[in-house]
Enzyme design. Structure first.
Site, PDB file in Angstrom:
ATOM      1  N   ALA A 214       0.854  -1.190   0.000  1.00  0.00           N
ATOM      2  CA  ALA A 214       0.000   0.000   0.000  1.00  0.00           C
ATOM      3  C   ALA A 214       0.884   1.232   0.000  1.00  0.00           C
ATOM      4  O   ALA A 214       2.013   1.200   0.503  1.00  0.00           O
ATOM      5  CB  ALA A 214      -0.917   0.021   1.227  1.00  0.00           C
TER       6      ALA A 214
ATOM      7  N   VAL B  99       0.743   3.693   1.810  1.00  0.00           N
ATOM      8  CA  VAL B  99       0.992   4.211   3.158  1.00  0.00           C
ATOM      9  C   VAL B  99       2.013   3.381   3.938  1.00  0.00           C
ATOM     10  O   VAL B  99       2.371   3.745   5.049  1.00  0.00           O
ATOM     11  CB  VAL B  99      -0.321   4.320   3.976  1.00  0.00           C
ATOM     12  CG1 VAL B  99      -1.250   5.358   3.366  1.00  0.00           C
ATOM     13  CG2 VAL B  99      -1.003   2.972   4.099  1.00  0.00           C
ATOM     14  N   TYR B 100       2.509   2.299   3.386  1.00  0.00           N
ATOM     15  CA  TYR B 100       3.520   1.498   4.074  1.00  0.00           C
ATOM     16  C   TYR B 100       4.858   2.206   3.934  1.00  0.00           C
ATOM     17  O   TYR B 100       5.523   2.145   2.913  1.00  0.00           O
ATOM     18  CB  TYR B 100       3.617   0.087   3.492  1.00  0.00           C
ATOM     19  CG  TYR B 100       2.389  -0.774   3.623  1.00  0.00           C
ATOM     20  CD1 TYR B 100       1.283  -0.381   4.366  1.00  0.00           C
ATOM     21  CD2 TYR B 100       2.334  -2.001   2.991  1.00  0.00           C
ATOM     22  CE1 TYR B 100       0.162  -1.182   4.464  1.00  0.00           C
ATOM     23  CE2 TYR B 100       1.217  -2.816   3.093  1.00  0.00           C
ATOM     24  CZ  TYR B 100       0.137  -2.398   3.828  1.00  0.00           C
ATOM     25  OH  TYR B 100      -0.970  -3.212   3.921  1.00  0.00           O
ATOM     26  N   GLY B 101       5.231   2.922   5.004  1.00  0.00           N
ATOM     27  CA  GLY B 101       6.476   3.693   4.971  1.00  0.00           C
ATOM     28  C   GLY B 101       6.413   4.832   3.974  1.00  0.00           C
ATOM     29  O   GLY B 101       7.421   5.181   3.368  1.00  0.00           O
TER      30      GLY B 101
END
Length: 107
Positions: free
Chosen positions: A54, A56-58
């Site tokens: 996604a 938003v992962y990191g």
């Protein structure tokens, strides 16, 4: 590994995929890029050809690591990347989805 069709698009993916939240290097602590590549390769060598990530992962770091991996190991790989989420867990909306896609296309 046994495979299945993913939806109606015809992609054949392994029954076991790799969730790539940890590649973001935030929620589970720092993760060096070399280790991220080792994780992706281990999954591939185990027969997995499906990676879930996604934006938003990191803040996109997971997607970037997968992108680097795909330069050498891309054929036959399917990546599902969720987008459109500004605030977890209830930030999904059509407006956020459109904004996220537009931002991705600008990169």
């Amino acid at each position: 590994m046994k495979t299945r069709k993913l939806g109606r698009n015809g992609f054949e993916v392994g029954e076991v995929g790799l969730g790539c939240w940890q590649l973001g290097g935030v929620d589970f602590g720092p993760l060096e890029e070399e280790r991220a590549q080792e994780i992706l390769l281990a999954a591939r060598e185990s027969g997995s050809n499906f990676y879930d990530t996604a934006n938003v992962y990191g803040s996109g770091r997971s997607e970037e690591s997968i992108g680097r991996f795909l330069r050498n190991h891309g054929p036959g790989t399917t990546v599902a990347s969720k987008t459109g989420r500004e605030v977890y867990p209830d930030g999904y909306s059509e407006e956020n989805l459109r904004k996220s896609i537009a931002e991705t296309n600008q990169k």
